[in-house]
Design a protein around this motif. Structure first.
Motif, PDB file in Angstrom:
ATOM      1  N   VAL A  59       0.708   9.195  -1.403  1.00  0.00           N
ATOM      2  CA  VAL A  59      -0.550   9.852  -1.758  1.00  0.00           C
ATOM      3  C   VAL A  59      -0.798  10.982  -0.767  1.00  0.00           C
ATOM      4  CG1 VAL A  59      -3.037   9.597  -2.108  1.00  0.00           C
ATOM      5  CG2 VAL A  59      -1.489   7.717  -2.702  1.00  0.00           C
ATOM      6  N   VAL A  60      -0.948  12.191  -1.271  1.00  0.00           N
ATOM      7  CA  VAL A  60      -1.126  13.369  -0.431  1.00  0.00           C
ATOM      8  C   VAL A  60      -2.592  13.790  -0.458  1.00  0.00           C
ATOM      9  CG1 VAL A  60      -0.322  15.720   0.043  1.00  0.00           C
ATOM     10  CG2 VAL A  60       1.195  14.096  -1.125  1.00  0.00           C
ATOM     11  N   VAL A  98       4.554  10.343  -6.647  1.00  0.00           N
ATOM     12  CA  VAL A  98       3.708  11.151  -5.761  1.00  0.00           C
ATOM     13  C   VAL A  98       2.358  11.404  -6.424  1.00  0.00           C
ATOM     14  CG1 VAL A  98       3.511  13.295  -4.458  1.00  0.00           C
ATOM     15  CG2 VAL A  98       5.764  12.283  -4.840  1.00  0.00           C
ATOM     16  N   TYR A  99       1.290  11.168  -5.673  1.00  0.00           N
ATOM     17  CA  TYR A  99      -0.071  11.367  -6.152  1.00  0.00           C
ATOM     18  C   TYR A  99      -0.790  12.296  -5.176  1.00  0.00           C
ATOM     19  CZ  TYR A  99       1.158   6.951  -8.450  1.00  0.00           C
ATOM     20  OH  TYR A  99       1.787   5.968  -9.167  1.00  0.00           O
ATOM     21  N   ASP A 100      -1.813  12.975  -5.664  1.00  0.00           N
ATOM     22  CA  ASP A 100      -2.693  13.667  -4.716  1.00  0.00           C
ATOM     23  C   ASP A 100      -4.123  13.173  -4.907  1.00  0.00           C
ATOM     24  OD1 ASP A 100      -4.011  16.532  -6.100  1.00  0.00           O
ATOM     25  OD2 ASP A 100      -2.380  15.529  -7.137  1.00  0.00           O
ATOM     26  N   LEU A 101      -4.885  13.245  -3.820  1.00  0.00           N
ATOM     27  CA  LEU A 101      -6.218  12.644  -3.777  1.00  0.00           C
ATOM     28  C   LEU A 101      -7.262  13.616  -4.303  1.00  0.00           C
ATOM     29  CD1 LEU A 101      -8.006  10.260  -2.866  1.00  0.00           C
ATOM     30  CD2 LEU A 101      -8.120  11.347  -0.601  1.00  0.00           C
ATOM     31  N   LEU A 102      -7.936  13.238  -5.374  1.00  0.00           N
ATOM     32  CA  LEU A 102      -8.990  14.078  -5.943  1.00  0.00           C
ATOM     33  C   LEU A 102     -10.127  14.260  -4.937  1.00  0.00           C
ATOM     34  CD1 LEU A 102      -9.136  12.587  -9.533  1.00  0.00           C
ATOM     35  CD2 LEU A 102      -8.865  15.015  -9.025  1.00  0.00           C
ATOM     36  N   GLY A 103     -10.478  15.501  -4.664  1.00  0.00           N
ATOM     37  CA  GLY A 103     -11.576  15.770  -3.747  1.00  0.00           C
ATOM     38  C   GLY A 103     -11.205  15.692  -2.285  1.00  0.00           C
ATOM     39  N   PRO A 157       0.824  -1.213   0.000  1.00  0.00           N
ATOM     40  CA  PRO A 157       0.000   0.000   0.000  1.00  0.00           C
ATOM     41  C   PRO A 157       0.859   1.264   0.000  1.00  0.00           C
ATOM     42  CG  PRO A 157       0.111  -0.931   2.196  1.00  0.00           C
ATOM     43  CD  PRO A 157       0.775  -1.923   1.284  1.00  0.00           C
ATOM     44  N   PRO A 158       0.347   2.349  -0.557  1.00  0.00           N
ATOM     45  CA  PRO A 158       1.088   3.613  -0.530  1.00  0.00           C
ATOM     46  C   PRO A 158       1.048   4.235   0.863  1.00  0.00           C
ATOM     47  CG  PRO A 158      -1.088   3.953  -1.466  1.00  0.00           C
ATOM     48  CD  PRO A 158      -0.948   2.470  -1.251  1.00  0.00           C
ATOM     49  N   LEU A 159       1.994   5.110   1.112  1.00  0.00           N
ATOM     50  CA  LEU A 159       1.941   5.922   2.319  1.00  0.00           C
ATOM     51  C   LEU A 159       1.012   7.096   2.052  1.00  0.00           C
ATOM     52  CD1 LEU A 159       3.030   6.772   5.155  1.00  0.00           C
ATOM     53  CD2 LEU A 159       4.741   8.118   3.920  1.00  0.00           C
ATOM     54  N   VAL A 160       0.138   7.408   2.995  1.00  0.00           N
ATOM     55  CA  VAL A 160      -0.765   8.547   2.866  1.00  0.00           C
ATOM     56  C   VAL A 160      -0.222   9.695   3.711  1.00  0.00           C
ATOM     57  CG1 VAL A 160      -3.112   9.409   3.238  1.00  0.00           C
ATOM     58  CG2 VAL A 160      -2.748   7.056   2.446  1.00  0.00           C
ATOM     59  N   LEU A 161      -0.122  10.868   3.116  1.00  0.00           N
ATOM     60  CA  LEU A 161       0.333  12.070   3.809  1.00  0.00           C
ATOM     61  C   LEU A 161      -0.826  13.051   3.913  1.00  0.00           C
ATOM     62  CD1 LEU A 161       2.510  13.958   5.003  1.00  0.00           C
ATOM     63  CD2 LEU A 161       3.057  14.656   2.648  1.00  0.00           C
TER      64      LEU A 161
END
Length: 262
Positions: free
Chosen positions: A224-225, A248-253, A181-185
């Motif tokens: 994931v930010v 690096v990804y960011d969460l839509l919404g 799983p990714p790390l969530v920031l």
């Protein structure tokens, strides 16, 4: 508030902090969940004690053609992209830091950049001078100019154009149950998490503190930010990419979308 003007009478009727209460209650109320002060506050406190020349927006930060913009970028200037997060995600110069102009622009730019940074601007159409002026109001005077025609600049350097990786809440839920799983920031303020509303296992670093605490973010694996709605996470994700991280990804919404998808 987003309102540009009000009256004392209206504030007494509608502002929670202006209701009758004793001093101790008032202090607890207005200090609860206060976000960290942006890094430029102490710089500005010192700057305000000095005599300063009048800032001349169009002369000190002129329009730049692609060749001059590229020259300054290759010599170390930071590209600050003030378009909204959706335009930025669709295509931007590699390494750009995204701080959308329609928001708490000066405060957020002052949180992720330093007053000593040499800055180049990519602004929303027709709003370049506004962008430069709002930075100057917090003492960020090292703006060398702005792209006169961002689209021409992008077409000149197609090999430098990147798209921002973004995830839906549903996709994130699926990935969090995967073997890796990714790390969530989480870059929300402390007050936004006080009610226990957060993604389990998320690392929490408020946006205002992120630039100084980047070494606390693990260097390997997908990241994931998220914030509350998607605005600040685009800023944070672009800052992390600017410092060399790619996965690096960011969460839509933002967290709102996460709760809705539950």
């Amino acid at each position: 508030s987003t309102e540009l003007q009000s009256t004392i009478g209206m504030q007494r009727l509608t502002n929670y902090a202006c209701q009758p209460m004793d001093q101790d209650t008032f202090v607890r109320l207005v200090t609860a969940g206060q976000p960290a002060a942006p890094g430029y506050f102490s710089y500005d406190a010192d700057l305000n004690r000095r005599n300063r020349d009048l800032y001349r927006t169009t002369e000190d930060a002129p329009a730049l053609d692609p060749a001059e913009f590229t020259r300054l970028h290759t010599t170390g200037a930071v590209v600050l992209d003030a378009r909204d997060q959706f335009e930025f995600a669709a295509g931007h110069l590699a390494g750009s830091v995204n701080v959308p102009l329609d928001g708490r622009f000066a405060e957020q730019a002052g949180s992720v950049l330093t007053p000593q940074d040499d800055i180049l601007i990519i602004a929303p159409e027709g709003r370049a001078e506004e962008t430069v002026t709002r930075l100057a109001r917090i003492g960020f005077d090292h703006v060398h100019g702005y792209a006169a025609d961002p689209q021409q600049l992008f077409h000149t350097h197609p090999d430098q154009i990147r798209q921002a990786d973004r995830l839906t809440a549903q996709t994130l839920r699926e990935q969090l149950t995967s073997p890796q799983p990714p790390l969530v920031l989480d870059v929300r303020n402390c007050g936004e998490r006080d009610e226990g509303r957060s993604i389990e296992g998320a690392l929490h670093i408020p946006l205002a503190e992120l630039a100084k605490r980047l070494d606390e973010v693990p260097a390997e694996g997908p990241l994931v930010v998220h914030c509350a709605g998607g605005h600040r996470s685009s800023i944070a994700a672009s800052l992390i990419r600017h410092h060399g991280r790619t996965d690096v990804y960011d969460l839509l919404g933002g967290y709102g979308a996460w709760e809705t998808a539950a």
